[in-house]
Design an enzyme around this catalytic site. Sequence first.
Site, short mmCIF file in Angstrom:
data_model
loop_
_atom_site.label_atom_id
_atom_site.label_comp_id
_atom_site.label_asym_id
_atom_site.label_seq_id
_atom_site.Cartn_x
_atom_site.Cartn_y
_atom_site.Cartn_z
N GLU A 93 0.82 -1.22 0.00
CA GLU A 93 0.00 0.00 0.00
C GLU A 93 0.85 1.27 0.00
OE1 GLU A 93 -3.72 1.93 2.56
OE2 GLU A 93 -2.60 0.21 3.32
N ASP A 94 1.93 1.29 0.79
CA ASP A 94 2.70 2.52 0.96
C ASP A 94 3.92 2.62 0.05
OD1 ASP A 94 0.91 3.13 2.92
OD2 ASP A 94 2.25 2.66 4.61
#
Length: 748
Positions: A93-94
């Site tokens: 996600e990051d």
Amino acid sequence: MMQPVQLALLDRPGRGSAPTLKGLLQRAGEYLPPQGLDLIRDAYDCAAEAHQGQVRKSGEPYLVHPLSAAVIIAELRLDTSAVAAALLHDVVEDCGVPLAHLTERFGPEVARLVESVTKLGQIEWSERRAAAGVDRAHDGAANAQAENLRKMFVAMAQDVRVILIKLADRLHNMRTLAPLRAERRRAIARETMEIYAPLANRLGIWRIKSELEDLSFRHLEPEAYRRVSRLVASRRAALAQYLEPIIGMLQRELEQTGIKADITGRAKHLFSVYQKMEKYAAQGKDFSQIHDVVALRVLVDELADCYTALGTIHGLWHPIPGDFDDYIANPRESGYQSLHTTVMCMAQPLEIQIRSHEMHRVAEYGIAAHWRYKEGAKRDMRFEEKIAWLRQLLEWHQDVRGAEEFVESVKADLFSDQVFVFTPKGEIKELPAGATPIDFAYRVHTDIGHRCIGAKVNGRLVPLNTTLHNGDVVEIMAAKTARGPTLDWLNPHTGYVQTSQAREKIRAWFRRQERAENVGRGRELLQKELRRLALKASEEEVAELLRYERVEDLLVALGSGDLDPHQIGAKLLTPERPAEVVEAHEARPSSPVYSSSVEVLGVGDLHSRVARCCSPVPGDDIIGFITRTRGVTVHRRDCPNNRILREPERVVHVDWGRSDQKFPVPVLIEAWDRVGLLRDVTTLVSGEGLNMSSVTVTTHDDQTAAVHITIETTGLSHLSRVLAKLEGIRGVIAVARASEAPLRRAAS
């Protein structure tokens, strides 16, 4: 020498300094094989590379967060894949790391765990919406949040490690909230207190649950947190001095009976102490009178030793009647087992918990204790039994159509206290506290619930809205054919149904009925509610206010039980709804009733009074009429007093102010005449905490009676609840705010 009394969740290991890979490997190496440690090293290297250059709000490297989450997972002693996934849970996600890369490098199991944690997303749980009657399907933001939480429970049913990683992620975030803005800290803490702490409790992970509660408490109530911390700290030395001779005495007695035991003092965590203080404060007591801030925990080797130790303890000190719980014979759904007893020891009550070392492991680590297994060996088969409640929960809610409705149901059933009741054959059924025989019937089987016509509790016939208690034996009396439930069971004011499982099964039954039948039933319920509250609104207007595209959809929702009729009145209170003033008779003369809770032209404390011709209450749409000698008289906008029409220039704008004042409302009850009718009416009104300022009864030749009462209520929502309960009295035909027309004819 006894161990110093430690406050739960204070001075925990691993809090003072940043975690390291060496520390993680040491913790994981206590139970994982060398090849598992190699995979963890590789996952650390991948996370370090992906998060290179990223920093947290505190300024520390971002890698500290996934490493801390992995340490928590290792403390729970989960398998290699779970520890590796905790290290990698933010890289997709990051950092944009492809899942295919994780699959290739770490295998499909680790990649699947990371993907599942990523899909959960950020859960932002807002306060429960109180706007009665709002069609939640139209509230996009709320529905998206609820859908996210639904995914959490589905993921938990498929692989509980996903949720354990999420809990570890949240726990470290809560430990490091300080750099965030105060508003953001409170929002995250509130979400943690409402969702994550109860979830950890339901999974039986006491260590995480209690720490999440304390950390949330610190940010939600900082002043109270500091006050409780100081009070507990001030008593620590005295508690240690009190417990030391007790532990020595008990240790010697157990050794003489041949039982080897570890005995320690256990202090309640701060939020638990705070809850106890609040409860005592309501009883006029202070902190010095709380005697169960600390308890003794006795750990023994075998199950049989638990009961032997209990007998020894009761031989030393007198047990307090009613303060004993056997969670070994009746384990909690999370798997928690222990004996709890309270004894009078040195002139004050002392709680003692007795359990085996294995039971203690389950109490501390909950569902995680059943996941642990040696690499290459089969998983603990008890795990499947312990997680079965969640899969059953999802099955119960398969008829729930909206995600937010699902979440409300889960919060009601999953995050509540439980009671244990028995079938006539001795089978144990667990229900949320406050459950009724109808809830029990649906818990046994859907068909039993649909055919339920009565119940016996401990051999005695009881009403179907009777609250069940621990140890009750419940027998359901069922019809031979499925007669079906009644909509009264869904009325929250009658108290028939308390669990979401039963409520959803009842709604599903009504949804399966013919649409035309639901439309007719819904129209009848709508008109009945409008008459009861003396409100004027068309079906189209109500449908528009409740955000239904068609009137028929509104009526079907009412007829099938998806919409509570009592929500209609609350929604119609909004000032945006225009109301017409209708011509009618002159007001009946009566003594004036003055109100300090009305704002005339936006100004409070002006000379005003509530008109007795229409008896408005807070929530009614109102107008003011300037009199020549008595200030401003407050009328309902649809008041039948035709002076308002003749002199519109004397009409002024008024609003309900903020006040707890009660307002008199005339109510007409039509019922079959019988002995005890008036007694039942007055008992119910009194039980609601209301004053009944007048009552008259008129009997008729057809064996009916008209009971005119005037009750003092704080507003229309309160009035609606009372009218609904009055309608449930035996023999009552109809109830409504008093009007000139015969109520029974209007209802027919």
